[in-house]
Design a protein around this motif. Structure first.
Motif, PDB file in Angstrom:
ATOM      1  N   GLU A 138      41.787  36.359  38.874  1.00 43.78           N
ATOM      2  CA  GLU A 138      40.327  36.256  38.769  1.00 43.78           C
ATOM      3  C   GLU A 138      39.804  35.059  39.545  1.00 43.78           C
ATOM      4  O   GLU A 138      38.834  35.181  40.312  1.00 43.78           O
ATOM      5  CB  GLU A 138      39.903  36.155  37.304  1.00 43.78           C
ATOM      6  CG  GLU A 138      38.394  36.072  37.126  1.00 43.78           C
ATOM      7  CD  GLU A 138      37.971  35.959  35.678  1.00 43.78           C
ATOM      8  OE1 GLU A 138      36.910  35.358  35.426  1.00 43.78           O
ATOM      9  OE2 GLU A 138      38.701  36.455  34.788  1.00 43.78           O
ATOM     10  N   ASP A 141      40.016  35.706  43.266  1.00 41.51           N
ATOM     11  CA  ASP A 141      38.996  36.634  43.746  1.00 41.51           C
ATOM     12  C   ASP A 141      37.615  35.992  43.769  1.00 41.51           C
ATOM     13  O   ASP A 141      36.800  36.284  44.652  1.00 41.51           O
ATOM     14  CB  ASP A 141      38.978  37.900  42.885  1.00 41.51           C
ATOM     15  CG  ASP A 141      40.153  38.825  43.169  1.00 41.51           C
ATOM     16  OD1 ASP A 141      40.804  38.641  44.217  1.00 41.51           O
ATOM     17  OD2 ASP A 141      40.406  39.726  42.356  1.00 41.51           O
ATOM     18  N   VAL A 142      37.340  35.132  42.801  1.00 37.26           N
ATOM     19  CA  VAL A 142      36.059  34.411  42.801  1.00 37.26           C
ATOM     20  C   VAL A 142      35.944  33.556  44.058  1.00 37.26           C
ATOM     21  O   VAL A 142      34.900  33.546  44.735  1.00 37.26           O
ATOM     22  CB  VAL A 142      35.934  33.534  41.534  1.00 37.26           C
ATOM     23  CG1 VAL A 142      34.809  32.507  41.697  1.00 37.26           C
ATOM     24  CG2 VAL A 142      35.667  34.398  40.317  1.00 37.26           C
ATOM     25  N   ARG A 152      35.226  41.606  46.914  1.00 38.91           N
ATOM     26  CA  ARG A 152      36.177  41.717  45.811  1.00 38.91           C
ATOM     27  C   ARG A 152      35.410  41.894  44.512  1.00 38.91           C
ATOM     28  O   ARG A 152      34.420  41.193  44.248  1.00 38.91           O
ATOM     29  CB  ARG A 152      37.059  40.473  45.699  1.00 38.91           C
ATOM     30  CG  ARG A 152      37.859  40.142  46.916  1.00 38.91           C
ATOM     31  CD  ARG A 152      39.043  41.061  47.124  1.00 38.91           C
ATOM     32  NE  ARG A 152      40.182  40.698  46.284  1.00 38.91           N
ATOM     33  CZ  ARG A 152      41.393  41.219  46.450  1.00 38.91           C
ATOM     34  NH1 ARG A 152      41.605  42.134  47.397  1.00 38.91           N
ATOM     35  NH2 ARG A 152      42.399  40.858  45.672  1.00 38.91           N
ATOM     36  N   ILE A 154      35.128  41.313  40.622  1.00 38.13           N
ATOM     37  CA  ILE A 154      35.670  40.377  39.652  1.00 38.13           C
ATOM     38  C   ILE A 154      35.803  41.099  38.308  1.00 38.13           C
ATOM     39  O   ILE A 154      34.823  41.329  37.607  1.00 38.13           O
ATOM     40  CB  ILE A 154      34.769  39.136  39.487  1.00 38.13           C
ATOM     41  CG1 ILE A 154      34.407  38.545  40.856  1.00 38.13           C
ATOM     42  CG2 ILE A 154      35.451  38.108  38.603  1.00 38.13           C
ATOM     43  CD1 ILE A 154      35.587  38.109  41.687  1.00 38.13           C
ATOM     44  N   ASP A 156      36.466  40.532  35.225  1.00 39.85           N
ATOM     45  CA  ASP A 156      36.598  39.522  34.183  1.00 39.85           C
ATOM     46  C   ASP A 156      36.423  40.146  32.799  1.00 39.85           C
ATOM     47  O   ASP A 156      36.254  41.360  32.654  1.00 39.85           O
ATOM     48  CB  ASP A 156      35.610  38.380  34.405  1.00 39.85           C
ATOM     49  CG  ASP A 156      34.160  38.833  34.362  1.00 39.85           C
ATOM     50  OD1 ASP A 156      33.896  40.032  34.079  1.00 39.85           O
ATOM     51  OD2 ASP A 156      33.267  38.001  34.624  1.00 39.85           O
ATOM     52  N   TYR A 176      43.909  43.553  35.027  1.00 40.88           N
ATOM     53  CA  TYR A 176      42.912  43.060  35.980  1.00 40.88           C
ATOM     54  C   TYR A 176      42.944  43.836  37.292  1.00 40.88           C
ATOM     55  O   TYR A 176      41.911  44.358  37.745  1.00 40.88           O
ATOM     56  CB  TYR A 176      43.143  41.562  36.242  1.00 40.88           C
ATOM     57  CG  TYR A 176      42.138  40.962  37.203  1.00 40.88           C
ATOM     58  CD1 TYR A 176      41.003  40.332  36.732  1.00 40.88           C
ATOM     59  CD2 TYR A 176      42.322  41.058  38.588  1.00 40.88           C
ATOM     60  CE1 TYR A 176      40.066  39.806  37.603  1.00 40.88           C
ATOM     61  CE2 TYR A 176      41.393  40.537  39.466  1.00 40.88           C
ATOM     62  CZ  TYR A 176      40.268  39.912  38.966  1.00 40.88           C
ATOM     63  OH  TYR A 176      39.338  39.416  39.843  1.00 40.88           O
ATOM     64  N   ARG A 180      40.017  46.283  39.001  1.00 42.96           N
ATOM     65  CA  ARG A 180      39.436  45.864  40.284  1.00 42.96           C
ATOM     66  C   ARG A 180      39.611  46.958  41.326  1.00 42.96           C
ATOM     67  O   ARG A 180      38.659  47.301  42.047  1.00 42.96           O
ATOM     68  CB  ARG A 180      40.101  44.571  40.772  1.00 42.96           C
ATOM     69  CG  ARG A 180      39.533  44.073  42.108  1.00 42.96           C
ATOM     70  CD  ARG A 180      40.294  42.894  42.664  1.00 42.96           C
ATOM     71  NE  ARG A 180      41.658  43.224  43.034  1.00 42.96           N
ATOM     72  CZ  ARG A 180      42.000  43.906  44.138  1.00 42.96           C
ATOM     73  NH1 ARG A 180      41.063  44.347  44.976  1.00 42.96           N
ATOM     74  NH2 ARG A 180      43.263  44.141  44.414  1.00 42.96           N
ATOM     75  N   HIS A 200      28.718  41.360  40.125  1.00 44.23           N
ATOM     76  CA  HIS A 200      29.399  40.436  39.210  1.00 44.23           C
ATOM     77  C   HIS A 200      28.388  39.592  38.446  1.00 44.23           C
ATOM     78  O   HIS A 200      28.495  39.436  37.213  1.00 44.23           O
ATOM     79  CB  HIS A 200      30.342  39.521  39.995  1.00 44.23           C
ATOM     80  CG  HIS A 200      30.959  38.441  39.158  1.00 44.23           C
ATOM     81  ND1 HIS A 200      31.663  38.698  38.006  1.00 44.23           N
ATOM     82  CD2 HIS A 200      30.952  37.079  39.293  1.00 44.23           C
ATOM     83  CE1 HIS A 200      32.080  37.554  37.470  1.00 44.23           C
ATOM     84  NE2 HIS A 200      31.660  36.567  38.224  1.00 44.23           N
TER      85      HIS A 200
END
Length: 235
Positions: A138, A141-142, A152, A154, A156, A176, A180, A200
């Motif tokens: 995560e 990707d952030v 991407r 996220i 979460d 995850y 995604r 996001h």
């Protein structure tokens, strides 16, 4: 009926587009990522991505404010701070996060800064970030999305919560990478980083404003007509 008992519906391009449109209409533009440092906004994203792990964003802003008071927000400066852990104390487990920040700073310098990052493929960038101690998928990707402008999704905890209630994810194990990849496979072909940025931000806004972990406000939800409300027992 629990999410584990209900087969997950496929995430479709139409469904994802409508999801995005309804949240965008309801909440308006989110315009993330929030920055405090106009001189080094992209590097601030790297710092914020680490500091926000398991803590509220308000605490991250306080920690970044303290860092800015101690010098410019650069990799070299952070590595030079002998009291880095104390400077970020407001952001939760400060000693652990200080070590993670140092590892990220060393990687950033060795990678050649943003020039080196821009030359990397998205897959290599995320792989290299995840190889840094304390940087999970995560956080990687952030950084890829907000600091490197890479498309991407996220996945979460907020995304899982909302998608479970919609019926787009089922089961007790939250994977995850699986979520995604499912979202990115269903996303419209024209989506770029800007759309992933906004979805996001909208997911986070919706989870905080209405789709609460307990006692969600389903009566005022812009997704109510399309939401199966799986796992929702008290509204």
């Amino acid at each position: 009926m629990s999410a584990a008992q209900t087969p997950a519906a496929a995430i479709t391009t139409h469904g994802l587009t409508e999801f995005y449109a309804r949240l965008a209409e309801y909440y308006g533009p989110q315009c993330w990522w929030p920055n405090l440092d106009d001189n080094n906004p992209r590097f601030e994203i790297l710092v914020g991505a680490v500091l926000t792990q398991h803590t509220a964003w308000a605490n991250v802003e306080r920690a970044i404010g303290t860092l800015l008071g101690a010098g410019p927000l650069t990799a070299e400066t952070l590595l030079a701070h002998e009291d880095l852990a104390e400077l970020i104390r407001r952001a939760g487990p400060h000693r652990v996060k200080a070590e993670r920040l140092k590892g990220l700073c060393r990687w950033f310098i060795n990678a050649g800064g943003f020039g080196g990052i821009e030359a990397m493929s998205t897959a290599k960038l995320c792989s290299d970030l995840r190889a840094i101690r304390g940087i999970g998928p995560e956080t990687a990707d952030v950084i890829a999305l907000y600091a490197a402008d890479r498309p991407r999704f996220i996945a979460d905890a907020y995304a899982f919560r909302i998608f479970e209630r919609l019926g787009w994810w089922q089961g007790n194990t939250r994977r995850y990478e699986t979520l995604r990849e499912q979202v990115e496979a269903a996303a419209p072909e024209h989506w770029r980083a800007a759309e992933y940025d906004e979805i996001h931000a909208l997911v986070v806004r919706h989870a905080i404003a209405l789709c609460h972990k307990r006692h969600p406000d389903c009566a005022n939800c812009p997704l109510a007509e399309r939401c199966a409300q799986i796992g929702v027992t008290d509204t």
